[in-house]
Enzyme design. Sequence first.
Site, PDB file in Angstrom:
ATOM      1  CG  ASP A  24      -0.198  -0.042   2.548  1.00 15.42           C
ATOM      2  OD1 ASP A  24       0.844  -0.725   2.627  1.00 15.42           O
ATOM      3  OD2 ASP A  24      -0.671   0.573   3.521  1.00 15.42           O
ATOM      4  CE1 TYR A  72       9.008  -2.066   0.677  1.00 14.43           C
ATOM      5  CE2 TYR A  72       7.248  -0.784   1.701  1.00 14.43           C
ATOM      6  CZ  TYR A  72       7.735  -1.991   1.216  1.00 14.43           C
ATOM      7  OH  TYR A  72       6.941  -3.115   1.244  1.00 14.43           O
TER       8      TYR A  72
END
Length: 315
Positions: free
Chosen positions: A118, A140
């Site tokens: 997500d 990330y």
Amino acid sequence: MNTTVLITGANGFLGQKLVDLISRDRRYKVIATSKGVNRNPNQENYKFKQLDILNQKEVEHLLTEIQPDVIIHTAALTNVESCEQQPELCQRMNVDSVTQLGTYAYKHGTYIIHLSTDFVFDGANGPYNEEAETNPLSAYGISKLASEQALLATDCNCAILRTILVYGIIADPLRSNLVLWAKEKLSAGESIKVVNDQYRMPTFVDDLAEACLLAIEKRATGLFHISGKEMMSIVQAVYAVADFWNLDKSLIQEISAADIGQADNRPKKTGFDLTKAEISLGFVPSAFLDSLKQIDKQFKKFRRIQAHRYKSKIV
């Protein structure tokens, strides 16, 4: 003839759960791989091979040797701060390895399941469906979005499963997550600081492993959002853990993401629209309370003894 399934990152939290789940099914021949020695207490009904996913020649040799029908790629650098501090490693681990596997898969007709996150979203408009615009806030998240794009660019048959804040329990006592961390600390009478202004739909690891198996069985392709159905702040999840195991909630200290420098590199509110996964895969997520009941039973099954071995950090 059994379907050969290669699992990368088999020492990881999801990796171990996948090995345990799929190796029980006689339709599949499981090859589990990780850089280190096998840490899964269960070592039956599958083969384990050490593999440095960053060593392209080593990866190529293993793929040629076992000729997998399916690859489940869970290996990744997932710590947000580590990705910021080690950009080259982040690129090689999270993107380059995916490109190599996807290129192989395209050439050999191999089916790939790739795990994403997500964190490809900025958290401004959650919950999100698979068509929602991405805008990662961290190295990330950027690397995982790049990994999705790299895999799709190879034109291989693949399913990309994005997920959120995975929790649960496995036999290996060294693998932790939000639920185990909170239970461990509160059971020991230790106070904990928990963020109260970030919202997620936490994902039970058993559900995520099952979603991977469903994708294999249906040879589903494309993006799929996999998570729980309940939106909650991280601290609300921890309060639920305390309530379930009758632990002292006064030990929970609420803090903001800004207090620990996580307001800008983590999305405020994510969550997923699960409609596509429910219809296309037959995915049915566990209710959070029901998952805690399953975890409680699994504690006994695994004969887990908490010994203050969990890292005091929430990723």
